[in-house]
Design an enzyme around this catalytic site. Sequence first.
Site, PDB file in Angstrom:
ATOM      1  N   HIS A  50      -7.257  -1.164  -5.842  1.00 28.31           N
ATOM      2  CA  HIS A  50      -5.997  -1.293  -5.122  1.00 28.31           C
ATOM      3  C   HIS A  50      -5.126  -0.055  -5.357  1.00 28.31           C
ATOM      4  O   HIS A  50      -5.456   0.788  -6.181  1.00 28.31           O
ATOM      5  CB  HIS A  50      -5.245  -2.560  -5.555  1.00 28.31           C
ATOM      6  CG  HIS A  50      -4.859  -2.573  -7.000  1.00 28.31           C
ATOM      7  ND1 HIS A  50      -5.650  -3.155  -7.964  1.00 28.31           N
ATOM      8  CD2 HIS A  50      -3.790  -2.057  -7.647  1.00 28.31           C
ATOM      9  CE1 HIS A  50      -5.069  -3.016  -9.140  1.00 28.31           C
ATOM     10  NE2 HIS A  50      -3.942  -2.340  -8.983  1.00 28.31           N
ATOM     11  N   ALA A  51      -4.025  -0.006  -4.627  1.00 28.88           N
ATOM     12  CA  ALA A  51      -2.995   1.020  -4.810  1.00 28.88           C
ATOM     13  C   ALA A  51      -1.642   0.326  -4.846  1.00 28.88           C
ATOM     14  O   ALA A  51      -1.496  -0.787  -4.324  1.00 28.88           O
ATOM     15  CB  ALA A  51      -3.034   2.039  -3.676  1.00 28.88           C
TER      16      ALA A  51
END
Length: 130
Positions: A50-51
């Site tokens: 994820h970011a």
Amino acid sequence: MTFPYLFELPKIIDSRGNLSVVENHKEIPFDIQRVFWIYDVPTNILRGGHAHPNSEQILIAVHGRFSVTVDNGKKHETFMLDKPNQGLFIGNNIWREMSDFSDGAVCLVLASKPYDPTGYIRNYDDFLNS
């Protein structure tokens, strides 16, 4: 956007055992709003994926070792974290994946924002289009 980078934390060497320390806006370039740690990761498991569009983080291998692959959509790099006096700075909007955890590895994460389930981009194509 600053690409992730490794940096050394203070290491106070003592015959009774070493000590490292971090403080807001000294070693850590932000106010720490959340602290968590990842441990007991089974073999061949990928963490992260994820970011965070609006959160910075520092990752520290306080025990053992693991790899962190970071990606800004144009450039990617893999870092091996294996020293408790070394941190990996990950700025806003950087995709990260953690893998290759050694037995007993512990990843300490210092974050600039409190937990917010809406503060994640969890799909890589969405990340590339953000």
